[in-house]
Each structure stands twice: as structure tokens, then as C-alpha cells.
Scaffold this motif. Structure first.
Motif, mmCIF file in Angstrom:
data_model
loop_
_atom_site.group_PDB
_atom_site.id
_atom_site.type_symbol
_atom_site.label_atom_id
_atom_site.label_comp_id
_atom_site.label_asym_id
_atom_site.label_seq_id
_atom_site.Cartn_x
_atom_site.Cartn_y
_atom_site.Cartn_z
ATOM 1 N N ILE A 111 46.701 25.032 35.863
ATOM 2 C CA ILE A 111 45.343 25.374 35.474
ATOM 3 C C ILE A 111 44.636 24.106 35.006
ATOM 4 N N LEU B 161 42.670 27.016 39.448
ATOM 5 C CA LEU B 161 44.080 27.375 39.417
ATOM 6 C C LEU B 161 44.682 26.882 40.727
ATOM 7 N N THR C 8 47.580 23.927 27.539
ATOM 8 C CA THR C 8 47.721 24.958 28.558
ATOM 9 C C THR C 8 48.962 25.791 28.275
ATOM 10 N N ASN C 9 48.988 26.993 28.798
ATOM 11 C CA ASN C 9 50.217 27.768 28.791
ATOM 12 C C ASN C 9 50.247 28.664 30.027
ATOM 13 N N TYR C 10 51.469 29.010 30.421
ATOM 14 C CA TYR C 10 51.700 29.711 31.679
ATOM 15 C C TYR C 10 52.669 30.873 31.496
ATOM 16 N N VAL D 283 55.181 31.700 36.882
ATOM 17 C CA VAL D 283 54.417 30.711 37.645
ATOM 18 C C VAL D 283 54.642 29.283 37.160
ATOM 19 N N LYS D 284 55.402 29.114 36.099
ATOM 20 C CA LYS D 284 55.652 27.767 35.577
ATOM 21 C C LYS D 284 56.271 26.880 36.637
ATOM 22 N N VAL E 126 48.427 34.974 33.643
ATOM 23 C CA VAL E 126 48.965 33.944 34.525
ATOM 24 C C VAL E 126 48.957 32.574 33.836
ATOM 25 N N ALA E 127 47.779 32.161 33.359
ATOM 26 C CA ALA E 127 47.673 30.831 32.750
ATOM 27 C C ALA E 127 46.415 30.767 31.909
#
Length: 122
Positions: free
Chosen positions: A70, A81, A58-60, A64-65, A48-49
Motif C-alpha cells: 500500500i 495497492l 503501514t500494516n497488512y 497478503v503480507k 487488506v492493508a
């Protein structure tokens, strides 16, 4: 060892928001990355993240972007989250995970929480 405990799940309607928390304890200074994953009924667990230990990167997942965020509070050793504009497809058990190493360039998640259930009604 790193211990992780998630909270904040529940039942909400589509379009609502929830914030999940993950309290960590133990050898948290060994954590390189922390992430959220989820597993829906009958599906494999999916990413998810994630956030690095400094909280600067961070990355997603694409799904969910723009809706999820997060974050972490280093003083409280807590990962969050924030989930907005929730959809029925977000229904799953959400897991917090801690990575203390890497496999190639990818975080190696060694420690997992027990999960918290999130249910989104349409």
C-alpha cells in the motif's frame, strides 16, 4: 465529506500483478488513515492493508503480507495497492476507505468507495 473512487480492477491470471488506485477528494485533510478492504462472494468484508496519513506506517493482513504493498501520493490525493503474485483466493471486490477518527486505538473508517472488481483465474 470525503469522496473516494477506485480503479484498476480486472481479470488476470494467477501469478500476475495488478495495481489498484483510489482517488480522493473533498475534505481529505481530515483523513487519519486510509485502507483497502475486500469482500469475496459469500464472505464478509475483510481488512487488506492500511497506511497512515503521513505514509510512514503501514500494516497488512497476514494473507497478503509480502505480496501486496500500500502506498499514497499526497500531492495527487491518491491511494494505491500494488498486488503481486495474485492467487485465485484474492478474487473479490476491493474497497478503498478513509478514516477520520478512531475507536479506541483502531481507525474508524467513515468513508468508502464503490469498489472495484478483481478476478484471478487459475
Amino acid at each position: 465529506q470525503v469522496q473516494l473512487l477506485e480503479s484498476g480492477g480486472g481479470l488476470v491470471q494467477a501469478g500476475d500483478s495488478l495495481r489498484l488506485s483510489c482517488a480522493s477528494s473533498g475534505r481529505t485533510f481530515t483523513t487519519y488513515f486510509m485502507g483497502w478492504f475486500r469482500q469475496a462472494p459469500g464472505k464478509e468484508r475483510e481488512f487488506v492493508a492500511a497506511i497512515n496519513w503521513r505514509g510512514t506506517s503501514t500494516n497488512y493482513a497476514d494473507s497478503v503480507k509480502g505480496r501486496f504493498a500500500i502506498s499514497k501520493d499526497k500531492l495527487k490525493n491518491t491511494l494505491y495497492l500494488q498486488m503481486n503474485s495474485l492467487e485465485p483466493e484474492d478474487t473479490a471486490v476491493y474497497y478503498c476507505a478513509a478514516a477520520t477518527g478512531v475507536v479506541g486505538t483502531d481507525p474508524r473508517y467513515d468513508y468508502w468507495g464503490q469498489g472495484t472488481q478483481v478476478n484471478i483465474s487459475s
